[in-house]
Design an enzyme around this catalytic site. Structure first.
Site, PDB file in Angstrom:
ATOM      1  CB  CYS A 185      -2.759   8.456  -5.840  1.00  0.00           C
ATOM      2  SG  CYS A 185      -4.276   8.350  -4.864  1.00  0.00           S
ATOM      3  CE  LYS A 202      -3.774   2.445   1.003  1.00  0.00           C
ATOM      4  NZ  LYS A 202      -4.709   2.683  -0.091  1.00  0.00           N
ATOM      5  CE  LYS A 207      -0.352   1.749 -10.007  1.00  0.00           C
ATOM      6  NZ  LYS A 207      -0.934   0.965  -8.905  1.00  0.00           N
ATOM      7  N   GLY A 219      -4.005  -2.982 -14.969  1.00  0.00           N
ATOM      8  CA  GLY A 219      -5.267  -2.352 -15.381  1.00  0.00           C
ATOM      9  C   GLY A 219      -6.263  -3.386 -15.857  1.00  0.00           C
ATOM     10  N   GLY A 220      -7.164  -3.776 -14.979  1.00  0.00           N
ATOM     11  CA  GLY A 220      -8.257  -4.671 -15.367  1.00  0.00           C
ATOM     12  C   GLY A 220      -7.889  -6.126 -15.561  1.00  0.00           C
ATOM     13  CB  ILE A 224      -8.620   4.585  -0.426  1.00  0.00           C
ATOM     14  CG1 ILE A 224      -9.310   3.381  -1.108  1.00  0.00           C
ATOM     15  CG2 ILE A 224      -8.201   4.256   1.005  1.00  0.00           C
ATOM     16  CD1 ILE A 224     -10.609   2.947  -0.524  1.00  0.00           C
ATOM     17  N   GLY A 225      -7.904   7.627  -0.817  1.00  0.00           N
ATOM     18  CA  GLY A 225      -7.129   8.806  -0.413  1.00  0.00           C
ATOM     19  C   GLY A 225      -5.847   8.463   0.312  1.00  0.00           C
ATOM     20  CG  LEU A 226      -2.531   8.023  -1.546  1.00  0.00           C
ATOM     21  CD1 LEU A 226      -1.292   8.880  -1.791  1.00  0.00           C
ATOM     22  CD2 LEU A 226      -2.351   6.664  -2.204  1.00  0.00           C
ATOM     23  CG  ASN A 236       0.823   6.266  -6.383  1.00  0.00           C
ATOM     24  OD1 ASN A 236       0.453   6.754  -7.456  1.00  0.00           O
ATOM     25  ND2 ASN A 236      -0.023   5.840  -5.464  1.00  0.00           N
TER      26      ASN A 236
END
Lengths: 240, 304
Positions: free
Chosen positions: B130, B44, B165, B243-244, B70-72, B127
């Protein structure tokens, strides 16, 4: 131990306005704690739908749910004989080990559903329990016979079409050692104001995984952020 | 372990290309299966300070996937190092990927440096994508110059390999990917979630409390796959596709487009066994398609 399995639907019937009762066969080798829930995959929907366990007896899980959107509408159309992909049992459940004796249970609307399993379990433990159930109107009342056949069950409706007229919190007897509650947030908050910190809340929240991975259903407590699906859905009143 | 599934990310040899994506996986999964079967795990996203994240509702259903905001949420770098990583270590004996977030370039560098000293960490996943935080996050990943600047800063202060990312919410993913490569990034993770919104038809109100949210799930696969395909032709560094992805065919498609490994995100939340099922199914699918070793197919779509 949590598991994922395909459970057979043996009934799925309308029992009150927009409220359905579904029974699923899961075998007898599991033990559930009242307040735990299932996370159900519904064909055509991406996320599972969390549903409280309303009853568990002889290997049959009962859930009672209200149609609130497309997912629950689709669930209501599933006929008996089909199998559902279910993850269960999830969450902590009510802590019923403590030695309190004079117990009040307060349920609001479909929030009453998980309290039935709790009520049955407490009665088997020979506890003195009163159940208060608040509904909006007569057509939304469910499980009246089931509750009444086990013990004391007091109903109120907001429009007075059945039982006491008004809110359930207006008629609570303050004389109790401990309480358990599930229903609208405002109702639970009022219960706390009236009965104090000696009780437990079953919370509802939008979830994705249901087992603690995604952080979708987090709530703020005095002791930090907690996941409704993992540290909950049952919380002690004094955590808030 | 079956070596037909081995892949390399630079000089790091993985048992297989399957890695759960950041934010969709925790040591909780060891209650479902032995997580040591995984190629690796992306933790995470961790920030310098603890974050509660956004208010609920944080998730919504949509056709072919889900929205999350979620907002990290995370306990902050100190606790991640002192508590979270040791918990992982009990259940997972391979090297992990640490995902780094922040509100400022200084924060990114600070967190990266903290992870840089950890033996358990093989790759720092930066990251820059986000969509659910006000400062930092995706805002750093939308512009070539900012991506270059932040990658260079992290690269200069860390010994470990850094993978960036990237966000799919850009006009030209190739230019941003090239900029990351030029700055010294060792690899790319393509892609994070697409920015979306869900509105309740009855009330007209946005469902997610933060209004906008990241869209993930099978519906975004063609977009993510296209971006991997486009970027592969233009960079030399390894790509982790994301992705998916939900089954072994999806993995084969992403690797054919140019991914050296893959990350599985929201599929874990819907079916906790997703990664295990994919690892179990890959050899069967490879046999069916006449693939001897999975790493042989990386980028093969470009040769056909």
């Amino acid at each position: 131990m949590k598991k994922q399995d395909f459970l057979k639907v043996i009934s799925n019937n309308l029992i009150a306005k927009n409220i359905f009762k579904m029974c699923l066969v899961c075998g007898c080798d599991l033990e559930f704690i009242p307040g735990q829930f299932l996370n159900i995959k519904i064909d055509g929907f991406y996320l599972r739908r969390p549903m409280s366990i309303c009853d568990f007896e002889n290997g049959i899980i009962t859930i009672v749910y209200k149609i609130v959107g497309k997912g629950t509408e689709a669930l209501s159309k599933i006929s008996k004989g089909n199998k559902l992909d279910v993850i269960f049992p999830l969450g902590n459940g009510f802590d019923i080990k403590k030695s309190y004796d004079n117990i009040t249970i307060i349920g609001g609307g479909v929030g009453l559903a998980p309290l039935y399993f709790l009520f049955k379990t407490l009665k088997k433990m020979n506890k003195k329990v009163i159940v208060y159930a608040g509904f909006r109107t007569l057509s939304e009342i469910f499980f009246e016979e089931e509750f009444s056949s086990i013990g004391e069950f007091i109903i109120s409706t907001q429009d007075g079409t059945k039982g006491n007229k008004g809110l359930i919190i207006d008629i609570l007897d303050k004389d109790c050692d401990y309480y358990f509650t599930c229903g609208p947030a405002l109702m639970m908050e009022s219960v706390r104001k009236i009965l104090g910190q000696n009780g437990q809340f079953l919370l509802e929240e939008r979830m994705a995984c249901g087992f603690g991975a995604c952080m979708s259903c987090v709530c703020k407590t005095k002791f930090g952020a907690k996941r409704v699906c993992k540290e909950g859905p049952v919380f002690f009143a004094n955590e808030f | 372990m079956n070596n037909i599934l081995n892949v390399n990310l630079g000089n790091w040899r993985l048992d297989n290309p399957v890695i759960p994506a950041s934010g969709t996986f925790g040591y909780e999964f060891s209650q479902w299966y032995d997580i040591n079967i995984l190629g690796s795990i992306s933790l995470k996203t961790t920030t310098r300070e603890p974050r509660f994240g956004n208010s609920t509702p944080r998730v919504a259903e949509c056709v072919g996937g889900m929205l999350n905001s979620i907002g990290l949420q995370n306990p902050g770098i100190e606790k991640v190092i002192s508590e979270e990583i040791p918990k992982f270590k009990k259940n997972f004996n391979k090297k992990i990927i640490a995902s780094v977030g922040g509100n400022s370039i200084e924060d990114y560098v600070f967190v990266s440096k903290m992870f840089d000293s950890m033996e358990e960490v093989e790759i720092l996943e930066i990251n820059l994508s986000c969509p659910n935080v006000k400062n930092g996050g995706m805002s750093f990943g939308l512009d070539e110059k900012t991506v270059y600047h932040i990658c260079e800063k992290i690269k200069n202060s860390c010994k470990k390999k850094i993978y960036i990312k990237l966000s799919p919410n850009v006009t030209d993913i190739v230019s941003i990917a090239k900029s990351a490569e030029l700055s010294g990034a060792d690899g790319l993770v393509l892609v994070n979630t697409l920015l979306g919104i869900a509105i309740d038809a009855c009330s007209g109100k946005p469902i997610i409390s933060n209004i906008f949210a990241g869209f993930s799930g099978p519906a975004i696969k063609p977009i993510a796959l296209r971006m991997v395909y486009q970027v592969f032709k233009n960079v030399k560094i390894p790509i982790i596709g994301c992705g998916g992805i939900r089954n072994a065919d999806d993995v084969i498609e992403f690797m054919s487009a140019g991914a050296s490994a893959v990350q599985i995100g929201s599929a874990n939340l819907v079916n906790p066994f997703s990664c295990k099922n994919i690892i179990d199914d890959l050899p069967k699918k490879m046999k069916k398609y006449g693939i001897q070793k999975i790493e042989e197919i990386i980028g093969r779509s470009h040769c056909i």
